[in-house]
Design an enzyme around this catalytic site. Structure first.
Site, PDB file in Angstrom:
ATOM      1  N   HIS A   7       0.876  -1.023   0.151  1.00  4.67           N
ATOM      2  CA  HIS A   7       0.063   0.024  -0.092  1.00  4.67           C
ATOM      3  C   HIS A   7       0.708   1.196   0.046  1.00  4.67           C
ATOM      4  O   HIS A   7       1.991   1.106   0.251  1.00  4.67           O
ATOM      5  CB  HIS A   7      -0.917  -0.134   1.100  1.00  4.67           C
ATOM      6  CG  HIS A   7      -0.180   0.101   2.435  1.00  4.67           C
ATOM      7  ND1 HIS A   7      -0.045  -1.060   3.452  1.00  4.67           N
ATOM      8  CD2 HIS A   7       0.229   1.189   3.330  1.00  4.67           C
ATOM      9  CE1 HIS A   7       0.489  -0.720   4.544  1.00  4.67           C
ATOM     10  NE2 HIS A   7       0.500   0.595   4.608  1.00  4.67           N
ATOM     11  N   HIS A  80       3.926   7.342   3.385  1.00  3.77           N
ATOM     12  CA  HIS A  80       5.336   6.306   3.202  1.00  3.77           C
ATOM     13  C   HIS A  80       4.684   5.273   2.418  1.00  3.77           C
ATOM     14  O   HIS A  80       3.493   5.322   1.789  1.00  3.77           O
ATOM     15  CB  HIS A  80       5.198   5.301   4.564  1.00  3.77           C
ATOM     16  CG  HIS A  80       3.819   4.889   5.298  1.00  3.77           C
ATOM     17  ND1 HIS A  80       3.100   5.468   5.970  1.00  3.77           N
ATOM     18  CD2 HIS A  80       3.339   3.580   4.821  1.00  3.77           C
ATOM     19  CE1 HIS A  80       1.879   4.502   6.104  1.00  3.77           C
ATOM     20  NE2 HIS A  80       2.161   3.398   5.649  1.00  3.77           N
ATOM     21  N   GLU A 131       7.866   1.619   5.030  1.00  2.99           N
ATOM     22  CA  GLU A 131       7.335   0.519   5.944  1.00  2.99           C
ATOM     23  C   GLU A 131       7.514  -0.964   5.198  1.00  2.99           C
ATOM     24  O   GLU A 131       7.072  -1.341   3.957  1.00  2.99           O
ATOM     25  CB  GLU A 131       5.647   0.628   6.074  1.00  2.99           C
ATOM     26  CG  GLU A 131       5.072  -0.414   6.915  1.00  2.99           C
ATOM     27  CD  GLU A 131       3.483  -0.123   6.996  1.00  2.99           C
ATOM     28  OE1 GLU A 131       2.853   0.587   6.260  1.00  2.99           O
ATOM     29  OE2 GLU A 131       2.991  -0.813   7.866  1.00  2.99           O
TER      30      GLU A 131
HETATM   31 CO    CO Z   1       1.130   1.786   6.139  1.00  3.16          CO
END
Ligand code: CO
Length: 140
Positions: A7, A80, A131
């Site tokens: 994502h 992110h 991440e």
């Molecule tokens: Co995230």
């Protein structure tokens, strides 16, 4: 070792307002309910796309890590990117062995998908907060 893009994280002062953009302007039809991740100090909601997700995050609580970001970017913005890895501890050890700073002292936390995640400091990744998330066991 880097895997699938899971994502893109987008910080926003209001998930409700951002949902309107993805739903009404862009035409997204699959949007999850908003819920709290207390440990991470955020409200979170996912916009499902055919090949990925947008993770909308809004500050929760007084110590939310998003506060500073939104002070610099009052309208919100890209926060992110999240890539999947097979083994979070192996990924953490590899990042640290290569000299990258892993946030939270390198201790994985359980993320919004119920699997452990770590964050790599943007100073070590060309200004991008990354991440890394252990690939969920169930099918996507
Ligand atoms: Co995230």
């Amino acid at each position: 070792m880097i895997g699938r893009l899971n994502h893109v994280g987008v910080a926003t002062p209001s998930i409700a307002e951002s949902v309107k953009l993805y739903r009404d302007l862009l035409g997204a039809t699959k949007i999850t309910e908003t819920r709290v991740l207390e440990e991470q100090g955020v409200y979170v909601c996912f916009v499902d796309l055919p090949n990925s997700q947008i993770e909308l995050i809004e500050p929760y609580g007084d110590n939310s890590p998003l506060k500073g970001f939104l002070e610099k970017n009052p309208k919100g913005g890209q926060h992110h990117v999240c890539f999947e890895v097979a083994d979070i501890l192996a990924a953490r050890d590899d990042m640290q062995a290569k000299g990258a700073t892993v946030l939270n002292g390198g201790v994985p936390r359980i993320g919004a998908h119920g699997v452990p995640v770590i964050f790599v400091h943007p100073k070590d990744m060309g200004g991008v907060l990354v991440e890394l998330m252990e690939t969920p066991k169930e099918a996507h």
